[in-house]
Design a protein around this motif. Structure first.
Motif, PDB file in Angstrom:
ATOM      1  N   SER A  91     -20.883 -13.406 135.493  1.00  0.00           N
ATOM      2  CA  SER A  91     -20.546 -12.013 135.799  1.00  0.00           C
ATOM      3  C   SER A  91     -21.533 -11.038 135.186  1.00  0.00           C
ATOM      4  O   SER A  91     -21.870 -10.012 135.795  1.00  0.00           O
ATOM      5  N   VAL A  92     -22.032 -11.335 133.984  1.00  0.00           N
ATOM      6  CA  VAL A  92     -22.937 -10.395 133.331  1.00  0.00           C
ATOM      7  C   VAL A  92     -24.266 -10.315 134.080  1.00  0.00           C
ATOM      8  O   VAL A  92     -24.917  -9.253 134.132  1.00  0.00           O
ATOM      9  N   LEU A  93     -24.686 -11.408 134.694  1.00  0.00           N
ATOM     10  CA  LEU A  93     -25.913 -11.396 135.489  1.00  0.00           C
ATOM     11  C   LEU A  93     -25.699 -10.720 136.837  1.00  0.00           C
ATOM     12  O   LEU A  93     -26.566  -9.978 137.313  1.00  0.00           O
ATOM     13  N   LEU A  94     -24.544 -10.966 137.450  1.00  0.00           N
ATOM     14  CA  LEU A  94     -24.304 -10.454 138.789  1.00  0.00           C
ATOM     15  C   LEU A  94     -24.128  -8.946 138.819  1.00  0.00           C
ATOM     16  O   LEU A  94     -24.371  -8.307 139.843  1.00  0.00           O
ATOM     17  N   ILE A  95     -23.717  -8.347 137.720  1.00  0.00           N
ATOM     18  CA  ILE A  95     -23.635  -6.889 137.690  1.00  0.00           C
ATOM     19  C   ILE A  95     -24.983  -6.273 137.291  1.00  0.00           C
ATOM     20  O   ILE A  95     -25.324  -5.172 137.716  1.00  0.00           O
ATOM     21  N   ALA A  96     -25.773  -7.021 136.515  1.00  0.00           N
ATOM     22  CA  ALA A  96     -27.027  -6.464 136.021  1.00  0.00           C
ATOM     23  C   ALA A  96     -28.094  -6.381 137.103  1.00  0.00           C
ATOM     24  O   ALA A  96     -28.833  -5.390 137.185  1.00  0.00           O
ATOM     25  N   ILE A  97     -28.188  -7.389 137.936  1.00  0.00           N
ATOM     26  CA  ILE A  97     -29.243  -7.417 138.953  1.00  0.00           C
ATOM     27  C   ILE A  97     -29.093  -6.281 139.971  1.00  0.00           C
ATOM     28  O   ILE A  97     -30.059  -5.562 140.241  1.00  0.00           O
ATOM     29  N   PRO A  98     -27.907  -6.051 140.568  1.00  0.00           N
ATOM     30  CA  PRO A  98     -27.774  -4.912 141.487  1.00  0.00           C
ATOM     31  C   PRO A  98     -28.019  -3.564 140.807  1.00  0.00           C
ATOM     32  O   PRO A  98     -28.541  -2.647 141.435  1.00  0.00           O
ATOM     33  N   THR A  99     -27.642  -3.452 139.534  1.00  0.00           N
ATOM     34  CA  THR A  99     -27.886  -2.198 138.811  1.00  0.00           C
ATOM     35  C   THR A  99     -29.382  -1.899 138.739  1.00  0.00           C
ATOM     36  O   THR A  99     -29.826  -0.773 138.983  1.00  0.00           O
ATOM     37  N   LEU A 100     -30.168  -2.915 138.413  1.00  0.00           N
ATOM     38  CA  LEU A 100     -31.618  -2.738 138.359  1.00  0.00           C
ATOM     39  C   LEU A 100     -32.175  -2.407 139.744  1.00  0.00           C
ATOM     40  O   LEU A 100     -33.029  -1.527 139.882  1.00  0.00           O
ATOM     41  N   LEU A 101     -31.673  -3.074 140.787  1.00  0.00           N
ATOM     42  CA  LEU A 101     -32.160  -2.835 142.145  1.00  0.00           C
ATOM     43  C   LEU A 101     -31.848  -1.424 142.627  1.00  0.00           C
ATOM     44  O   LEU A 101     -32.644  -0.820 143.352  1.00  0.00           O
ATOM     45  N   ILE A 102     -30.705  -0.877 142.207  1.00  0.00           N
ATOM     46  CA  ILE A 102     -30.378   0.505 142.578  1.00  0.00           C
ATOM     47  C   ILE A 102     -31.430   1.457 142.021  1.00  0.00           C
ATOM     48  O   ILE A 102     -31.839   2.422 142.669  1.00  0.00           O
ATOM     49  N   GLY A 103     -31.891   1.178 140.802  1.00  0.00           N
ATOM     50  CA  GLY A 103     -32.913   2.030 140.198  1.00  0.00           C
ATOM     51  C   GLY A 103     -34.268   1.910 140.870  1.00  0.00           C
ATOM     52  O   GLY A 103     -35.109   2.806 140.711  1.00  0.00           O
ATOM     53  N   LEU A 104     -34.490   0.840 141.628  1.00  0.00           N
ATOM     54  CA  LEU A 104     -35.794   0.613 142.248  1.00  0.00           C
ATOM     55  C   LEU A 104     -35.812   0.873 143.752  1.00  0.00           C
ATOM     56  O   LEU A 104     -36.891   0.977 144.344  1.00  0.00           O
ATOM     57  N   MET A 105     -34.654   0.977 144.379  1.00  0.00           N
ATOM     58  CA  MET A 105     -34.599   1.005 145.838  1.00  0.00           C
ATOM     59  C   MET A 105     -35.082   2.343 146.424  1.00  0.00           C
ATOM     60  O   MET A 105     -34.950   3.399 145.799  1.00  0.00           O
ATOM     61  N   PRO A 106     -35.651   2.309 147.642  1.00  0.00           N
ATOM     62  CA  PRO A 106     -36.108   3.541 148.313  1.00  0.00           C
ATOM     63  C   PRO A 106     -34.930   4.380 148.803  1.00  0.00           C
ATOM     64  O   PRO A 106     -33.815   3.869 148.989  1.00  0.00           O
ATOM     65  N   THR A 107     -35.174   5.660 149.044  1.00  0.00           N
ATOM     66  CA  THR A 107     -34.117   6.587 149.434  1.00  0.00           C
ATOM     67  C   THR A 107     -34.059   6.755 150.956  1.00  0.00           C
ATOM     68  O   THR A 107     -34.824   6.138 151.695  1.00  0.00           O
ATOM     69  N   TYR A 108     -33.161   7.627 151.380  1.00  0.00           N
ATOM     70  CA  TYR A 108     -32.982   7.909 152.812  1.00  0.00           C
ATOM     71  C   TYR A 108     -34.267   8.452 153.438  1.00  0.00           C
ATOM     72  O   TYR A 108     -34.595   8.132 154.580  1.00  0.00           O
ATOM     73  N   ALA A 109     -34.998   9.241 152.692  1.00  0.00           N
ATOM     74  CA  ALA A 109     -36.233   9.827 153.224  1.00  0.00           C
ATOM     75  C   ALA A 109     -37.285   8.771 153.525  1.00  0.00           C
ATOM     76  O   ALA A 109     -38.183   8.992 154.347  1.00  0.00           O
ATOM     77  N   VAL A 110     -37.193   7.607 152.898  1.00  0.00           N
ATOM     78  CA  VAL A 110     -38.186   6.542 153.070  1.00  0.00           C
ATOM     79  C   VAL A 110     -37.754   5.529 154.121  1.00  0.00           C
ATOM     80  O   VAL A 110     -38.540   5.165 155.006  1.00  0.00           O
ATOM     81  N   ILE A 111     -36.504   5.061 154.058  1.00  0.00           N
ATOM     82  CA  ILE A 111     -36.069   3.991 154.966  1.00  0.00           C
ATOM     83  C   ILE A 111     -34.886   4.392 155.838  1.00  0.00           C
ATOM     84  O   ILE A 111     -34.305   3.547 156.519  1.00  0.00           O
ATOM     85  N   GLY A 112     -34.522   5.659 155.797  1.00  0.00           N
ATOM     86  CA  GLY A 112     -33.473   6.134 156.691  1.00  0.00           C
ATOM     87  C   GLY A 112     -32.100   5.550 156.393  1.00  0.00           C
ATOM     88  O   GLY A 112     -31.700   5.432 155.227  1.00  0.00           O
ATOM     89  N   LEU A 113     -31.391   5.147 157.438  1.00  0.00           N
ATOM     90  CA  LEU A 113     -30.004   4.699 157.322  1.00  0.00           C
ATOM     91  C   LEU A 113     -29.856   3.473 156.437  1.00  0.00           C
ATOM     92  O   LEU A 113     -28.782   3.222 155.872  1.00  0.00           O
ATOM     93  N   TRP A 114     -30.936   2.678 156.315  1.00  0.00           N
ATOM     94  CA  TRP A 114     -30.849   1.496 155.465  1.00  0.00           C
ATOM     95  C   TRP A 114     -30.574   1.854 154.005  1.00  0.00           C
ATOM     96  O   TRP A 114     -30.027   1.030 153.252  1.00  0.00           O
TER      97      TRP A 114
END
Length: 431
Positions: free
Chosen positions: A85-108
């Motif tokens: 559980s500690v790994l499964l919550i940590a990885i998405p948290t890091l990805l949220i900080g790295l992911m592109p926004t609506y202006a870059v990839i739109g609806l995705w």
């Protein structure tokens, strides 16, 4: 258990909960930035509601996570559930900080954000409850309130840490930079907390389940024979998520709007309240060991019921001392409510289905009521101009929890002992 071993156990239980609530409080504080970056719309209220909707989606996944990780905890072991559980919550948290926004990839962008929130909710559903069970089963009967209090202490410690990081980022970077890229920093910074959590949980002693006690399907057994204790746990925790996410999350933007104070001051007031509730959770468990855990939990939720309105009235004054007093009222109520309740919840279920039953019951209540509470509060304020909506929502949750703890037969006749405490010690158990 040796003192050094108990210290490692307490650290491992608390740190995972800190990671869980760190993520959720950071997302909540930055909801305004997410509204602009991932849910653009001409109606700012609609954008904010959509952002809180993504928050609620993660919370609603918690019952599903309770089933998944409950099954792992009851079939493979408590330690395994805690490590995954500690790994499964940590990885998405890091990805949220790295992911592109609506202006870059739109609806995705909003689609991916919601998927990551769902993964977080899945892992969180088993994290808190697994840590409670692990801590309680490792502690002596007369210290279970104190030891169990470290689970909410870790949770509110995570809320405090998330508030501190948000405070520092907002102060150092300013609104313009935060709106551009600064909102990513708290999510990326979570990797340091994750490292501590992973190391702490790897150091735990392996909990070896007796093969005779392991069921083929703990989930099926829990729902077939123990749905009443799960319902009792869920109803008792009606106030848990509501107070956590309205009293110690939504209150920050509310104070800025209603009291006219700066975001910096509102965050500072909230940090004081979170520090106090973190400490008072352990104190509440300790007092519960001395005077009765259920008695202290009932006292705590009664304080929440009677104190929510005065607390938010004090928040509304804009006076620093008065606002700190408001935060202290909520901290005393929540700390004395949740500290001893952790140990009490574990006593309602046998060892074979304890993680499953506790995880589902707790996560159902916190996921639904806690996840939807900020949206309900925002809706009441926007549509009906109820400035004291946060207090009203907290009072409703506290009322349900208090009635449950006082009148539900499983709580009214609770002995405070785990079912296996009353079993004779056999050679295999003694070994």
């Amino acid at each position: 258990m040796r003192p050094a071993s108990m210290q490692r156990t307490l650290l491992a239980g608390a740190v995972g909960n800190a990671i869980e609530f760190y993520d959720f409080i950071v997302y909540a504080y930055l909801a305004g930035y997410f509204a602009a970056q991932f849910f653009p719309t001409h109606d700012p209220v609609a954008a904010l509601l959509a952002s809180y909707g993504a928050f609620a989606t993660g919370m609603i996944m918690r019952p599903v996570g309770g089933i998944v990780f409950g099954n792992i905890g009851d079939r493979i072991g408590r330690k395994a559930a805690l490590q995954i559980s500690v790994l499964l919550i940590a990885i998405p948290t890091l990805l949220i900080g790295l992911m592109p926004t609506y202006a870059v990839i739109g609806l995705w962008a909003p689609v991916l954000l919601i998927i990551l929130r769902m993964l977080q909710g899945l892992s969180v559903g088993g994290e808190y409850s697994s840590s409670i069970v692990f801590l309680i089963e490792q502690s002596p009967q007369n210290r279970r309130g104190f030891v169990g209090g470290f689970s909410p202490m870790g949770a509110f410690g995570g809320l405090l840490l998330g508030t501190v990081v948000s405070f520092l980022c907002t102060t150092a970077l300013g609104k313009a930079v935060m709106a551009d890229w600064g909102w990513r920093v708290p999510f990326i910074a979570s990797i340091f907390l994750t490292g501590i959590g992973v190391a702490a949980r790897r150091a735990l002693a392996q909990d070896i389940l007796n093969k005779d006690e392991v069921l083929k399907s703990p989930v099926r057994e829990a729902f077939r024979r123990y749905w009443q204790p799960m319902a009792a746990i869920a109803l008792a925790n009606t106030a848990t998520g509501i107070v956590s996410f309205v009293g110690f999350m939504y209150c920050v933007p509310w104070m800025v709007k209603e009291a006219g104070v700066s975001t910096t001051l509102a965050l500072a007031i909230n940090m004081f309240g979170l520090l106090m509730v973190s400490l008072l959770s352990v104190a509440g468990g300790l007092v519960g060991d001395r005077f009765g855990r259920l008695r202290i939990s009932r006292l705590g939720v009664l304080i929440l019921l009677l104190g929510a309105w005065p607390a938010f009235s004090l928040f509304r004054t804009g006076d620093v001392i008065a606002m700190m007093a408001g935060g202290l009222i909520l901290a005393i109520g929540q700390g004395f409510f949740l500290g001893p309740l952790s140990a009490s919840m574990a006593t309602l279920l046998p060892k074979q289905v304890r993680v499953t039953g506790l995880s589902f019951g707790y996560s159902l209540a916190v996921g639904i009521f806690g996840g939807l509470a900020p949206m309900l509060t925002e809706f009441l304020i926007a549509r009906f101009s109820l400035a004291m909506a946060p207090a009203i929502v907290i009072m409703l949750g506290a009322l349900v929890s208090l009635i449950t703890l006082c009148l539900h037969p499983l709580w009214r006749h609770n002995t405070g002992h785990l079912p296996e405490d009353d079993l004779p010690v056999t050679a295999s158990h003694a070994a």
